[in-house]
Design a protein around this motif. Sequence first.
Motif, short mmCIF file in Angstrom:
data_model
loop_
_atom_site.label_atom_id
_atom_site.label_comp_id
_atom_site.label_asym_id
_atom_site.label_seq_id
_atom_site.Cartn_x
_atom_site.Cartn_y
_atom_site.Cartn_z
N MET A 143 26.06 -9.71 121.55
CA MET A 143 27.48 -9.67 121.87
C MET A 143 27.72 -10.23 123.27
N ASP A 144 28.87 -10.89 123.50
CA ASP A 144 29.20 -11.51 124.78
C ASP A 144 29.20 -10.46 125.89
N SER A 145 28.63 -10.84 127.04
CA SER A 145 28.55 -9.90 128.16
C SER A 145 29.91 -9.54 128.72
N THR A 146 30.94 -10.30 128.35
CA THR A 146 32.29 -10.00 128.85
C THR A 146 33.02 -9.01 127.95
N THR A 147 32.39 -8.61 126.85
CA THR A 147 33.03 -7.65 125.95
C THR A 147 33.24 -6.32 126.67
N PRO A 148 34.46 -5.78 126.66
CA PRO A 148 34.70 -4.49 127.32
C PRO A 148 33.84 -3.39 126.72
N ALA A 149 33.50 -2.41 127.54
CA ALA A 149 32.66 -1.30 127.06
C ALA A 149 33.30 -0.59 125.87
N THR A 150 34.63 -0.50 125.86
CA THR A 150 35.32 0.18 124.77
C THR A 150 35.22 -0.55 123.45
N GLU A 151 34.76 -1.81 123.47
CA GLU A 151 34.66 -2.61 122.25
C GLU A 151 33.21 -2.86 121.82
N LEU A 152 32.25 -2.37 122.59
CA LEU A 152 30.85 -2.60 122.27
C LEU A 152 30.43 -1.83 121.03
N ALA A 153 29.48 -2.40 120.28
CA ALA A 153 28.89 -1.73 119.13
C ALA A 153 27.44 -1.40 119.48
N GLU A 154 27.08 -0.13 119.47
CA GLU A 154 25.73 0.29 119.85
C GLU A 154 24.78 0.27 118.66
N ALA A 155 23.57 -0.21 118.93
CA ALA A 155 22.56 -0.34 117.87
C ALA A 155 22.21 1.00 117.24
N ARG A 156 22.31 2.07 118.01
CA ARG A 156 21.92 3.38 117.47
C ARG A 156 22.80 3.84 116.31
N TYR A 157 23.96 3.19 116.15
CA TYR A 157 24.86 3.59 115.06
C TYR A 157 24.76 2.65 113.86
N LEU B 149 55.10 6.17 138.05
CA LEU B 149 54.81 5.75 136.68
C LEU B 149 53.31 5.82 136.42
N VAL B 150 52.94 6.47 135.32
CA VAL B 150 51.55 6.58 134.90
C VAL B 150 51.37 5.75 133.64
N ALA B 151 50.53 4.72 133.73
CA ALA B 151 50.29 3.83 132.59
C ALA B 151 48.88 4.07 132.06
N VAL B 152 48.76 4.17 130.72
CA VAL B 152 47.49 4.51 130.10
C VAL B 152 47.10 3.44 129.08
N SER B 153 45.85 2.98 129.17
CA SER B 153 45.32 1.99 128.23
C SER B 153 43.81 2.15 128.16
N ALA B 154 43.25 2.20 126.96
CA ALA B 154 41.80 2.32 126.83
C ALA B 154 41.11 1.09 127.42
N SER B 155 41.54 -0.09 127.03
CA SER B 155 40.91 -1.32 127.51
C SER B 155 41.30 -1.64 128.94
N GLY B 156 42.53 -1.25 129.31
CA GLY B 156 43.05 -1.60 130.63
C GLY B 156 43.58 -3.01 130.70
N SER B 157 43.65 -3.68 129.54
CA SER B 157 44.13 -5.06 129.52
C SER B 157 45.28 -5.26 128.54
N THR B 158 45.79 -4.20 127.95
CA THR B 158 46.90 -4.32 127.01
C THR B 158 48.09 -4.97 127.69
N PRO B 159 48.57 -6.12 127.20
CA PRO B 159 49.65 -6.85 127.88
C PRO B 159 50.88 -6.00 128.17
N TYR B 160 51.33 -5.22 127.18
CA TYR B 160 52.52 -4.38 127.39
C TYR B 160 52.31 -3.43 128.56
N THR B 161 51.16 -2.77 128.58
CA THR B 161 50.90 -1.73 129.59
C THR B 161 50.71 -2.33 130.98
#
Length: 305
Positions: free
Chosen positions: A1-15, A135-147
Amino acid sequence: MDSTTPATELAEARYAGLDTWPDETILAALLDGQKRALGSVGAAIPALAAAARLAAEKLAAGGRLAYLGAGSPALIALGDALEIPQTYGVPRDRIVLILAGGEAITRNLTGTDEDDAGLAEHDVVAAAIGPADCLVAVSASGSTPYTVAGLTAARAAGAATVGIAGNSGAPLLAAAEVAVLLDAGPEVISGSTRMGAGTAQKVALNMLSTLVGVRLGHVHDGLMVNVNADNAKLRGRATRIVMRIAGVEQSRAHAALSLSDGAVKPAVLIAAGATPAEAGTLLGRTKGNLRAALALLGTATPAVG
């Protein structure tokens, strides 16, 4: 997987092969992911404390606390925001919700509006977010355009801003005045950020809003002294709070709550010996801080009643 993939989108081999595992093993893996997510909140405590100070300062000065999010984080923010007025007696018009898709997401959650930066800017303007607000903004990725766009617009308007995200270096964190990183790591189900990341977000928001309530003087000895007692359960809780803090019997607590129209802070002072007028004066002098008001009452000659 690309090294730029966010941690929240990674797929771990153990699963690998997870869908072939026994039910109990799958559930154990999911629970382990939730536990790891909880652990990530501990490292964020200093940032959460800074965020709570910002929010409490704005609310204490008459401003508002706004929550902004899209998708699952919006639903998590919605739950936290809706409970603040009842739990801590903060007026409902001082809590603002800016959600991608608006209230319709409570009936049909889609991702369409998450990519609409222009909509976020419009929604922030429509909510009249400005220098008085936090204002408190919440995003898992931190890159959501709206947020990201919403937080950026709020900061440009002069508001204090808090960004909560699950990836270091995320645009949301870079754009915020206070950055809260919740490094929950990869999900058991890759990309399903309603799971581990969602748990970390919920805990973090619970902690943030609770500390805000404490700093606003709405908590005394771990008791909710500014609770909005609008049902039988909460009226019973209010009675027990007055009894415990004032050290009085139930009948006196009931009488004090009747004189205070159900408000706990003045009821405690009334039960402790103040008149309703004196209770109001004391709380005014201490900006609603019950502990300070009780201290002042102890130096005066309280009315008997």
